[in-house]
Design an enzyme around this catalytic site. Sequence first.
Site, mmCIF file in Angstrom:
data_model
loop_
_atom_site.group_PDB
_atom_site.id
_atom_site.type_symbol
_atom_site.label_atom_id
_atom_site.label_comp_id
_atom_site.label_asym_id
_atom_site.label_seq_id
_atom_site.Cartn_x
_atom_site.Cartn_y
_atom_site.Cartn_z
ATOM 1 N N LYS A 49 88.300 55.411 20.198
ATOM 2 C CA LYS A 49 87.222 56.371 20.489
ATOM 3 C C LYS A 49 85.855 55.671 20.424
ATOM 4 O O LYS A 49 85.750 54.555 19.887
ATOM 5 C CB LYS A 49 87.281 57.539 19.497
ATOM 6 N N ARG A 146 87.424 70.088 8.771
ATOM 7 C CA ARG A 146 86.638 69.617 9.898
ATOM 8 C C ARG A 146 87.303 70.103 11.182
ATOM 9 O O ARG A 146 86.822 71.007 11.840
ATOM 10 C CB ARG A 146 86.544 68.080 9.869
ATOM 11 N N TYR A 268 54.731 46.935 9.713
ATOM 12 C CA TYR A 268 54.148 48.279 9.603
ATOM 13 C C TYR A 268 54.000 48.726 8.148
ATOM 14 O O TYR A 268 54.872 48.453 7.317
ATOM 15 C CB TYR A 268 55.063 49.304 10.286
#
Length: 389
Positions: A49, A146, A268
């Site tokens: 998958k 699930r 940053y």
Amino acid sequence: MSQSPMNFDPDEHFHSAPLRLTIDLPAIADNWRDMAKRSGKARAAAVVKADAYGLGIEDVGRTLYHAGARDFFVAVPAEGETLRPYAPEARIFVLSGVWPGMEQTFFDNDLVPVLASEEQLAFWMSAVSNHGDHPCALHVDTGFNRLGLPMEAAMELSSDVSRPASFSPVLVMSHLACGDDPQHPMNQQQLQSFRSVRAAFDGIEASVAASAGTFHGPDYHFDLTRPGIALYGGEAVSGVKNPMRPVATAEARILQIRSAKAGETVSYGASYRLSRDSRLATVSVGYADGYLRSLSGHGIPLRDSVSEGAFGFIAGYRVPVIGRITMDITIFDMTDVPEQAFKIGDYVELFGQNMLLDDVARAGGTIGYEMLTGMGLRYERRYVEQEDI
Ligand SMILES: *Cc1c(COP(=O)(O)O)cnc(C)c1O
């Protein structure tokens, strides 16, 4: 000047790509044979998958098919359609099941829906009543909450004499919630529940183990195991040495080498201040390539609980990420690497043979599965076809 296809050298491109990914197909075949051996009397399927965990379903699918895999699992029908030409005689199971309007894709490509709810079950029964015999699988929920039919619905179905004759389940399966932790009591509970399901569907093949379950021994093997991550070299069971061969090596190029003074800051947020005069490598990979921002060395919330960010590997040295990872760029601290050992244009290994995938993932608060499936579109890929290349 354009190159003719005749003398186009794919390797030339690979050797100058800002980001490159090497996928070792013989290692995948080897890992599958290893999992097949660990599956004992059961057959080993192959879970491919999510584009074979990000590594390419076509190349990985044909490799596994040649290695002998004849049962494949994908998540959605489109993945099954893509795989079909590479695994012509194989059974291809679709884990998310089937929706009204999708059934023709299953019939045309000979895909097996894994029915995972009562709605899907009812729909499939009516679809096969019209179409005729076509195999399906049943996913029963034994505690994961699930996907899967509730236990009672599965038991009812097993003794339902009114179901259409063309309804042909070939596999009954379930999935472990805590497979990565062999000591977890949930494994035994789910196994007990699954045994009663299996008994109710006498004569139909049964499967409960993904990679982790396959390692838990014969009680978990039944007729078919479903390894995924182990085929790709990832860690399935926590806290033990991973026996699988690494498969994917991700590398990114050094764009610049900079000198910076103690007291200056990096990237940053100016969240990292240099404590010494430093040599820094500006490298062509960022969070858009799945080199997650949470792998940053400094300036992200996760560093409060996991002190170190990720490391790269170059010329025999582990080099830390410093400052925040940005969309396209990451900065590595090269100060402890001899100056003559690297130069602009060299590649830093992000994960692979030297930096284990799961160690990198842990530094970012995640798992190897997520690193592999999130690599994005910018890697130049090369497939190694034979051993020792
Ligand atoms: C993804 C998946 C697998 C494979 O799991 P790994 O941990 O990668 O081996 C097996 N079964 C089901 C139902 C899955 O969703």
